[in-house]
Design an enzyme around this catalytic site. Structure first.
Site, PDB file in Angstrom:
ATOM      1  N   ASN A   1      11.577  46.926  26.388  1.00 13.45           N
ATOM      2  CA  ASN A   1      10.711  45.999  27.107  1.00 13.45           C
ATOM      3  C   ASN A   1      10.356  46.453  28.517  1.00 13.45           C
ATOM      4  O   ASN A   1       9.266  46.174  28.997  1.00 13.45           O
ATOM      5  CB  ASN A   1      11.393  44.621  27.168  1.00 13.45           C
ATOM      6  CG  ASN A   1      10.751  43.704  28.176  1.00 13.45           C
ATOM      7  OD1 ASN A   1       9.651  43.204  27.970  1.00 13.45           O
ATOM      8  ND2 ASN A   1      11.419  43.499  29.299  1.00 13.45           N
TER       9      ASN A   1
ATOM     10  N   TYR B   1      -1.363  53.003  33.000  1.00 15.36           N
ATOM     11  CA  TYR B   1      -0.624  51.968  32.275  1.00 15.36           C
ATOM     12  C   TYR B   1      -1.177  51.785  30.861  1.00 15.36           C
ATOM     13  O   TYR B   1      -0.416  51.790  29.879  1.00 15.36           O
ATOM     14  CB  TYR B   1      -0.677  50.637  33.031  1.00 15.36           C
ATOM     15  CG  TYR B   1      -0.042  49.504  32.254  1.00 15.36           C
ATOM     16  CD1 TYR B   1       1.339  49.405  32.149  1.00 15.36           C
ATOM     17  CD2 TYR B   1      -0.826  48.560  31.585  1.00 15.36           C
ATOM     18  CE1 TYR B   1       1.929  48.380  31.408  1.00 15.36           C
ATOM     19  CE2 TYR B   1      -0.244  47.536  30.853  1.00 15.36           C
ATOM     20  CZ  TYR B   1       1.127  47.454  30.771  1.00 15.36           C
ATOM     21  OH  TYR B   1       1.704  46.448  30.028  1.00 15.36           O
TER      22      TYR B   1
ATOM     23  N   ASP C   1      18.506  53.027  35.998  1.00 14.61           N
ATOM     24  CA  ASP C   1      17.077  53.228  36.244  1.00 14.61           C
ATOM     25  C   ASP C   1      16.531  54.059  35.086  1.00 14.61           C
ATOM     26  O   ASP C   1      16.774  55.270  35.003  1.00 14.61           O
ATOM     27  CB  ASP C   1      16.860  53.933  37.577  1.00 14.61           C
ATOM     28  CG  ASP C   1      15.378  54.066  37.939  1.00 14.61           C
ATOM     29  OD1 ASP C   1      14.525  53.803  37.058  1.00 14.61           O
ATOM     30  OD2 ASP C   1      15.081  54.435  39.087  1.00 14.61           O
TER      31      ASP C   1
ATOM     32  N   LYS D   1       0.685  52.565  27.104  1.00 17.89           N
ATOM     33  CA  LYS D   1       0.817  51.602  26.013  1.00 17.89           C
ATOM     34  C   LYS D   1       0.100  52.071  24.749  1.00 17.89           C
ATOM     35  O   LYS D   1       0.495  51.709  23.632  1.00 17.89           O
ATOM     36  CB  LYS D   1       0.318  50.229  26.464  1.00 17.89           C
ATOM     37  CG  LYS D   1       1.212  49.593  27.536  1.00 17.89           C
ATOM     38  CD  LYS D   1       2.675  49.502  27.083  1.00 17.89           C
ATOM     39  CE  LYS D   1       3.569  48.785  28.056  1.00 17.89           C
ATOM     40  NZ  LYS D   1       4.966  48.690  27.597  1.00 17.89           N
TER      41      LYS D   1
END
Length: 264
Positions: free
Chosen positions: A90, A155, A63, A159
């Protein structure tokens, strides 16, 4: 294991873009180190890759959102005595909703997975690559990193970290033979939106989704060519280019209209 065998490590390799990237690497006869949380999925993918492509597959159940997760991955690879020629960062997740309503514990997990895991794995494997003066890293980011993201505030912010972090270390290693490539997909037909509870968002429910195999192909070709960045899909290229010409507040409002629940 032969000392000259090529190994590629892919996080989040059991589904979506990561799975498609693993297939492309295996086709090019890279042995695989695949990292994911679920042992049954890892075993199934390992058997598939071995049978279809005849490559060695090392599975690491880990994890990456846990503080020790990325370090344990590196230690396990070192214990195998193999060099990672290609690192694919990824694995990533999001959470849908307005920031005042969303779950802070879930968001902190997302920060740990989307930022900390990328940072730790990149640092540890990049040091080895620079020492050998050989290696490639693919950072799977998102066009979300170039745009403010109402309904996905955390999120998009994670990024954005990946984008500027990648650009900085690309500059730092520019005099080596190591390359780092940033892949920026848009909305892609993966399990991401289900896990993020985002299936009712207008962009997901009403918009078109890219094929993860095509996104992976774009990223893989750019990685092998040593390119700095690839935005996958013409529509996404146009969106990112247009956003750079508009005030951030207008970009955020446009994203709000696309992200809000369908029918609102």
């Amino acid at each position: 294991m032969a000392a000259n065998s090529k190994y590629a490590l892919i996080t989040g390799a059991t589904s979506g873009i990561g799975y498609e990237l693993a297939k492309l690497l295996a086709q090019d006869q890279y042995h695989l180190i695949i990292v994911a949380r679920h042992p049954a999925e890892l075993s199934a993918r390992a058997a598939e890759f071995k049978q279809q492509y005849g490559v060695d597959v090392i599975t690491l159940e880990q994890d990456l959102a846990k503080p020790e997760g990325p370090f344990k991955v590196y230690e396990a690879v070192k214990a195998q005595g193999v060099n990672v020629e290609v690192l694919v960062n990824n694995a990533g997740q999001g959470q849908y909703g307005q920031f005042v309503d969303t779950d802070i514990d879930r968001e902190l997990e997302i920060v740990d997975l989307n930022i900390k895991a990328y940072l730790v794995l990149t640092k540890l494997f990049l040091k080895d690559m620079v020492t050998r003066n050989a290696g490639k890293i693919l950072m799977v980011s998102s066009i979300g990193g170039e745009l403010p993201g109402p309904w996905q505030a955390v999120y998009h912010a994670t990024k954005a970290f990946v984008s500027t972090f990648t650009e900085a270390i690309q500059n730092e290693i520019k005099d080596t033979d190591v390359t780092i490539t940033k892949l920026l997909p848009g909305v892609t037909d993966t399990d991401f939106f289900n896990k993020a509870d985002m299936e009712e968002a207008k962009m997901v429910k009403e918009g078109s989704k890219a094929d993860p195999a095509e996104v992976a192909r774009d990223g893989y070709q750019a990685l092998m060519a040593g390119k700095a960045e690839i935005i996958s899909g013409l529509k996404n290229k146009v969106m990112v280019a247009a956003s750079k010409l508009m005030p951030d507040s207008l970009v955020a409002e446009n994203m709000q209209q696309q992200a809000k629940p369908s029918g609102q």
